[in-house]
Each structure stands twice: as structure tokens, then as C-alpha cells.
Design a protein around this motif. Structure first.
Motif, PDB file in Angstrom:
ATOM      1  N   LYS A  54     -13.127  -5.613  -2.191  1.00  0.00           N
ATOM      2  CA  LYS A  54     -13.382  -5.880  -0.775  1.00  0.00           C
ATOM      3  C   LYS A  54     -12.547  -4.942   0.106  1.00  0.00           C
ATOM      4  O   LYS A  54     -12.859  -4.696   1.264  1.00  0.00           O
ATOM      5  N   GLY A  55     -11.469  -4.402  -0.484  1.00  0.00           N
ATOM      6  CA  GLY A  55     -10.594  -3.517   0.288  1.00  0.00           C
ATOM      7  C   GLY A  55      -9.630  -4.299   1.160  1.00  0.00           C
ATOM      8  O   GLY A  55      -9.360  -3.916   2.296  1.00  0.00           O
ATOM      9  N   SER A  56      -9.128  -5.393   0.609  1.00  0.00           N
ATOM     10  CA  SER A  56      -8.208  -6.255   1.362  1.00  0.00           C
ATOM     11  C   SER A  56      -6.886  -5.533   1.683  1.00  0.00           C
ATOM     12  O   SER A  56      -6.369  -4.767   0.882  1.00  0.00           O
ATOM     13  N   ARG A  57      -6.341  -5.820   2.871  1.00  0.00           N
ATOM     14  CA  ARG A  57      -5.050  -5.242   3.275  1.00  0.00           C
ATOM     15  C   ARG A  57      -3.911  -6.222   2.989  1.00  0.00           C
ATOM     16  O   ARG A  57      -2.800  -6.055   3.513  1.00  0.00           O
ATOM     17  N   GLU A  58      -4.202  -7.227   2.211  1.00  0.00           N
ATOM     18  CA  GLU A  58      -3.198  -8.248   1.907  1.00  0.00           C
ATOM     19  C   GLU A  58      -1.965  -7.615   1.245  1.00  0.00           C
ATOM     20  O   GLU A  58      -2.087  -6.663   0.476  1.00  0.00           O
ATOM     21  N   LYS A  59      -0.824  -8.219   1.533  1.00  0.00           N
ATOM     22  CA  LYS A  59       0.454  -7.689   1.077  1.00  0.00           C
ATOM     23  C   LYS A  59       0.487  -7.425  -0.437  1.00  0.00           C
ATOM     24  O   LYS A  59       0.906  -6.373  -0.898  1.00  0.00           O
ATOM     25  N   LYS A  60       0.022  -8.443  -1.193  1.00  0.00           N
ATOM     26  CA  LYS A  60       0.079  -8.332  -2.652  1.00  0.00           C
ATOM     27  C   LYS A  60      -0.737  -7.125  -3.153  1.00  0.00           C
ATOM     28  O   LYS A  60      -0.314  -6.395  -4.050  1.00  0.00           O
ATOM     29  N   VAL A  61      -1.887  -6.925  -2.548  1.00  0.00           N
ATOM     30  CA  VAL A  61      -2.769  -5.811  -2.931  1.00  0.00           C
ATOM     31  C   VAL A  61      -2.072  -4.476  -2.689  1.00  0.00           C
ATOM     32  O   VAL A  61      -2.077  -3.581  -3.539  1.00  0.00           O
ATOM     33  N   LEU A  62      -1.432  -4.365  -1.525  1.00  0.00           N
ATOM     34  CA  LEU A  62      -0.758  -3.119  -1.160  1.00  0.00           C
ATOM     35  C   LEU A  62       0.509  -2.909  -1.994  1.00  0.00           C
ATOM     36  O   LEU A  62       0.793  -1.798  -2.433  1.00  0.00           O
ATOM     37  N   GLN A  63       1.233  -4.008  -2.221  1.00  0.00           N
ATOM     38  CA  GLN A  63       2.472  -3.915  -3.008  1.00  0.00           C
ATOM     39  C   GLN A  63       2.209  -3.393  -4.419  1.00  0.00           C
ATOM     40  O   GLN A  63       2.989  -2.630  -4.968  1.00  0.00           O
ATOM     41  N   LEU A  64       1.096  -3.838  -4.981  1.00  0.00           N
ATOM     42  CA  LEU A  64       0.754  -3.408  -6.337  1.00  0.00           C
ATOM     43  C   LEU A  64       0.083  -2.029  -6.348  1.00  0.00           C
ATOM     44  O   LEU A  64      -0.309  -1.523  -7.389  1.00  0.00           O
ATOM     45  N   GLY A  65      -0.082  -1.450  -5.172  1.00  0.00           N
ATOM     46  CA  GLY A  65      -0.694  -0.120  -5.068  1.00  0.00           C
ATOM     47  C   GLY A  65      -2.185  -0.129  -5.394  1.00  0.00           C
ATOM     48  O   GLY A  65      -2.758   0.898  -5.761  1.00  0.00           O
ATOM     49  N   LEU A  66      -2.816  -1.298  -5.279  1.00  0.00           N
ATOM     50  CA  LEU A  66      -4.225  -1.417  -5.673  1.00  0.00           C
ATOM     51  C   LEU A  66      -5.165  -0.707  -4.690  1.00  0.00           C
ATOM     52  O   LEU A  66      -6.318  -0.438  -5.007  1.00  0.00           O
ATOM     53  N   ASP A  67      -4.632  -0.368  -3.511  1.00  0.00           N
ATOM     54  CA  ASP A  67      -5.443   0.379  -2.540  1.00  0.00           C
ATOM     55  C   ASP A  67      -5.624   1.838  -2.982  1.00  0.00           C
ATOM     56  O   ASP A  67      -6.407   2.575  -2.408  1.00  0.00           O
ATOM     57  N   LYS A  68      -4.903   2.228  -4.050  1.00  0.00           N
ATOM     58  CA  LYS A  68      -5.049   3.601  -4.588  1.00  0.00           C
ATOM     59  C   LYS A  68      -6.194   3.680  -5.602  1.00  0.00           C
ATOM     60  O   LYS A  68      -6.586   4.767  -6.019  1.00  0.00           O
TER      61      LYS A  68
ATOM     62  N   LEU B 197      -8.013 -11.752  -7.085  1.00  0.00           N
ATOM     63  CA  LEU B 197      -7.358 -10.460  -6.867  1.00  0.00           C
ATOM     64  C   LEU B 197      -8.351  -9.316  -7.097  1.00  0.00           C
ATOM     65  O   LEU B 197      -8.389  -8.342  -6.335  1.00  0.00           O
ATOM     66  N   LEU B 198      -9.166  -9.468  -8.121  1.00  0.00           N
ATOM     67  CA  LEU B 198     -10.190  -8.454  -8.403  1.00  0.00           C
ATOM     68  C   LEU B 198     -11.139  -8.317  -7.210  1.00  0.00           C
ATOM     69  O   LEU B 198     -11.470  -7.203  -6.782  1.00  0.00           O
ATOM     70  N   ALA B 199     -11.540  -9.450  -6.657  1.00  0.00           N
ATOM     71  CA  ALA B 199     -12.441  -9.432  -5.503  1.00  0.00           C
ATOM     72  C   ALA B 199     -11.778  -8.734  -4.313  1.00  0.00           C
ATOM     73  O   ALA B 199     -12.430  -7.990  -3.570  1.00  0.00           O
ATOM     74  N   LYS B 200     -10.484  -8.940  -4.175  1.00  0.00           N
ATOM     75  CA  LYS B 200      -9.766  -8.336  -3.038  1.00  0.00           C
ATOM     76  C   LYS B 200      -9.703  -6.809  -3.145  1.00  0.00           C
ATOM     77  O   LYS B 200      -9.756  -6.122  -2.126  1.00  0.00           O
ATOM     78  N   ILE B 201      -9.574  -6.302  -4.356  1.00  0.00           N
ATOM     79  CA  ILE B 201      -9.572  -4.833  -4.533  1.00  0.00           C
ATOM     80  C   ILE B 201     -10.927  -4.289  -4.079  1.00  0.00           C
ATOM     81  O   ILE B 201     -11.013  -3.351  -3.296  1.00  0.00           O
TER      82      ILE B 201
ATOM     83  N   GLU C 154      -7.422  -2.169 -13.339  1.00  0.00           N
ATOM     84  CA  GLU C 154      -6.125  -2.118 -12.637  1.00  0.00           C
ATOM     85  C   GLU C 154      -5.291  -3.374 -12.879  1.00  0.00           C
ATOM     86  O   GLU C 154      -4.066  -3.332 -12.774  1.00  0.00           O
ATOM     87  N   ILE C 155      -5.955  -4.482 -13.133  1.00  0.00           N
ATOM     88  CA  ILE C 155      -5.228  -5.763 -13.165  1.00  0.00           C
ATOM     89  C   ILE C 155      -5.492  -6.522 -14.456  1.00  0.00           C
ATOM     90  O   ILE C 155      -5.234  -7.725 -14.530  1.00  0.00           O
ATOM     91  N   ILE C 156      -6.000  -5.847 -15.470  1.00  0.00           N
ATOM     92  CA  ILE C 156      -6.464  -6.552 -16.660  1.00  0.00           C
ATOM     93  C   ILE C 156      -5.360  -7.407 -17.284  1.00  0.00           C
ATOM     94  O   ILE C 156      -4.224  -6.953 -17.443  1.00  0.00           O
ATOM     95  N   ALA C 157      -5.687  -8.656 -17.555  1.00  0.00           N
ATOM     96  CA  ALA C 157      -4.755  -9.646 -18.120  1.00  0.00           C
ATOM     97  C   ALA C 157      -3.561  -9.942 -17.215  1.00  0.00           C
ATOM     98  O   ALA C 157      -2.616 -10.607 -17.606  1.00  0.00           O
ATOM     99  N   GLN C 158      -3.594  -9.407 -15.991  1.00  0.00           N
ATOM    100  CA  GLN C 158      -2.470  -9.628 -15.070  1.00  0.00           C
ATOM    101  C   GLN C 158      -2.913 -10.258 -13.754  1.00  0.00           C
ATOM    102  O   GLN C 158      -2.077 -10.662 -12.948  1.00  0.00           O
ATOM    103  N   GLY C 159      -4.208 -10.287 -13.539  1.00  0.00           N
ATOM    104  CA  GLY C 159      -4.713 -10.858 -12.295  1.00  0.00           C
ATOM    105  C   GLY C 159      -6.014 -11.597 -12.546  1.00  0.00           C
ATOM    106  O   GLY C 159      -6.657 -11.392 -13.573  1.00  0.00           O
ATOM    107  N   GLY C 160      -6.377 -12.434 -11.588  1.00  0.00           N
ATOM    108  CA  GLY C 160      -7.590 -13.221 -11.745  1.00  0.00           C
ATOM    109  C   GLY C 160      -8.753 -12.715 -10.915  1.00  0.00           C
ATOM    110  O   GLY C 160      -8.703 -11.606 -10.379  1.00  0.00           O
ATOM    111  N   ARG C 161      -9.793 -13.544 -10.822  1.00  0.00           N
ATOM    112  CA  ARG C 161     -11.019 -13.182 -10.105  1.00  0.00           C
ATOM    113  C   ARG C 161     -10.751 -12.858  -8.635  1.00  0.00           C
ATOM    114  O   ARG C 161     -11.338 -11.951  -8.066  1.00  0.00           O
TER     115      ARG C 161
END
Ligand SMILES: [Zn+2]
Length: 247
Positions: free
Chosen positions: A32-46, A26-30, A17-24
Motif C-alpha cells: 500500500k506504500g504506508s508511511r507508518e513508523k514501523k514500515v520506515l524503520q525497517l526500511g521497507l519503503d526501499k 505488514l505485508l499489506a502496508k508495504i 522482505e518480511i518472510i517469517a518476521q511479519g504478518g499479513r
């Protein structure tokens, strides 16, 4: 640390989902199921593996990601000063294969639901290698019911992919025989890749004195985290250079 095959697959799927665009982190947050704004904004909860490690501490999830880096599934690449997660060849081989399977599962689902005219534009601009693998898997189903999907897809994609789609349609229409040997070989290769490669000391050659020197696992880890390139000289020559500098 022990990671099951499923764990490894989940981490690779999230990384996709975040290859070459995010770091460790952000990957951990996906995972972990983080509700952080950035995670939700990028639609990573999908992402299908969002929250896969939700019962674990974020540090533990980070450790698993670092294990994946150590065992040659993922790597770090610096984009300026930002360390980004990328796939190694091994990691990508596994991910491309499971992603193609994921697309095929979706098509199977559509058949069941009687979805006859899905929008195929989502397949455009994807990694070419993965898309061709997906087409191969569609062909291997020998299921003619996929032909309408393929036809719809051929209308929205580019020349090269389009040509391959037509070939697959033709193969399905003509009941082309499947090369089972090739399928088994591919599966065996993915299973082998899933084992990973334990980190090893490297033997490098010093460009100054020509002697071999050990670049340990620990040093490699440190260099990778800092985004340094491989050392070119041995420790002795490096110390000597430092002494010269002091004089
Ligand atoms: Zn040297």
C-alpha cells in the motif's frame, strides 16, 4: 478475484522482505506504500514494490494477500501467538527466480555505469538456493565482463558459494556451452507455478472410527487463521467426545 502475473510477483517480492518476521498486515502496508513508523524503520519503503497497490484500499490489498494464501503461494506460520507470512514451495520457486533476475539486472546496470569495484558483501548470508540460481544465471549470460564482479564476490563469501563462483568464472573463461533445454525447462516450471492451485476440499481419515471425512475449504481457512493443526477425528466422533465430556 483476479490477480495478474505481475500482481502475484509483486506480492511475493514484498513478502520476501518480511518472510517469517511479519504478518499479513505488514505485508499489506508495504504494498500500500504506508508511511507508518514501523514500515520506515525497517526500511521497507526501499523495497522495489513498495506502494505497488497504493491506489487501493488496505482491505483490498489484504484480500489479495489472502488470495495468495488460498492459492498456495504464501502460508501462515505461527511464531508463538503471532501469525507470520512464509512462502510455500510454489511461492518460493517463483520468488527465488525473480530475485536472482533482480540481482542480475543490477549487475547489468553496473556494467553500463562502469562500476568496476562494487562492494559484494550484500550477497553474503542470502538464501543459498537463490544465490546458486543467481550464479547459474550469470553463467548463462556467457558474458566475461562479469568475471571481475565474481572475483570480488569470491573474496567475501563462504567456502561452498566460493567454490561455485570459481566454477562459473571458469565456465565463462572457457566459453562453456549453455544447456538451453535446462533454461527453458526452468522458465516453464516457473510459469506453471505462477498459475497457483485453487483450494480444494481434503479427504481426511478419522483416527477413531477410521472413516473418511471432508475437511472443507472454508474449514481449512478457519484452521489456518487460528493456527490449528489438521483435525484428526470426524465430526461425529468429535461430537461424541463432547457428549462424553458433558456426562
Ligand atoms: Zn470418526
Amino acid at each position: 478475484m483476479y490477480l495478474s502475473e505481475e500482481d502475484k510477483r509483486a506480492i511475493l517480492r514484498a513478502a520476501d522482505e518480511i518472510i517469517a518476521q511479519g504478518g499479513r498486515t505488514l505485508l499489506a502496508k508495504i504494498l500500500k506504500g504506508s508511511r507508518e513508523k514501523k514500515v520506515l524503520q525497517l526500511g521497507l519503503d526501499k523495497c522495489p514494490v513498495y506502494g505497488y497497490f497504493k491506489s487501493e484500499k488496505i482491505e483490498e490489498v489484504m484480500n489479495k494477500i489472502d488470495w495468495m494464501i488460498d492459492y498456495d503461494f504464501l502460508d501462515i506460520q505461527y511464531d508463538g501467538k503471532l501469525p507470520m507470512i512464509i512462502f510455500t514451495e510454489r511461492g518460493w520457486q517463483i520468488e527465488a527466480n525473480q530475485r536472482a533476475d533482480e540481482f542480475l539486472r543490477e549487475w547489468k546496470q553496473w556494467l553500463k555505469q562502469g562500476n568496476s569495484s562494487p562492494d559484494m558483501s550484500y550477497l553474503k548470508d542470502r538464501n543459498r538456493e537463490m544465490i546458486l540460481l543467481f550464479l547459474e544465471k550469470v553463467k548463462e549470460t556467457t558474458d566475461k565482463r562479469y568475471i571481475p564482479y565474481l572475483t570480488a564476490w569470491s573474496k567475501v563469501d563462504y567456502k561452498k558459494v566460493k567454490a561455485r563462483i570459481y566454477e562459473v568464472i571458469k565456465a565463462l573463461e572457457e566459453n562453456e556451452t549453455i544447456n538451453h533445454q535446462q533454461v527453458l525447462k526452468r522458465e516453464a516450471s516457473v510459469n506453471e507455478a505462477l498459475e497457483g492451485a485453487a483450494p480444494q476440499d481434503l479427504l481426511l481419515k478419522c483416527y477413531k472410527c477410521g472413516e473418511r471425512f471432508t475437511f472443507s475449504v472454508g474449514e481449512q481457512k478457519f484452521y489456518k487463521q487460528k493456527g490449528f493443526v489438521l483435525p484428526r477425528s470426524c465430526e461425529k466422533c468429535r461430537d461424541r467426545r463432547y457428549e462424553d465430556f458433558l456426562c
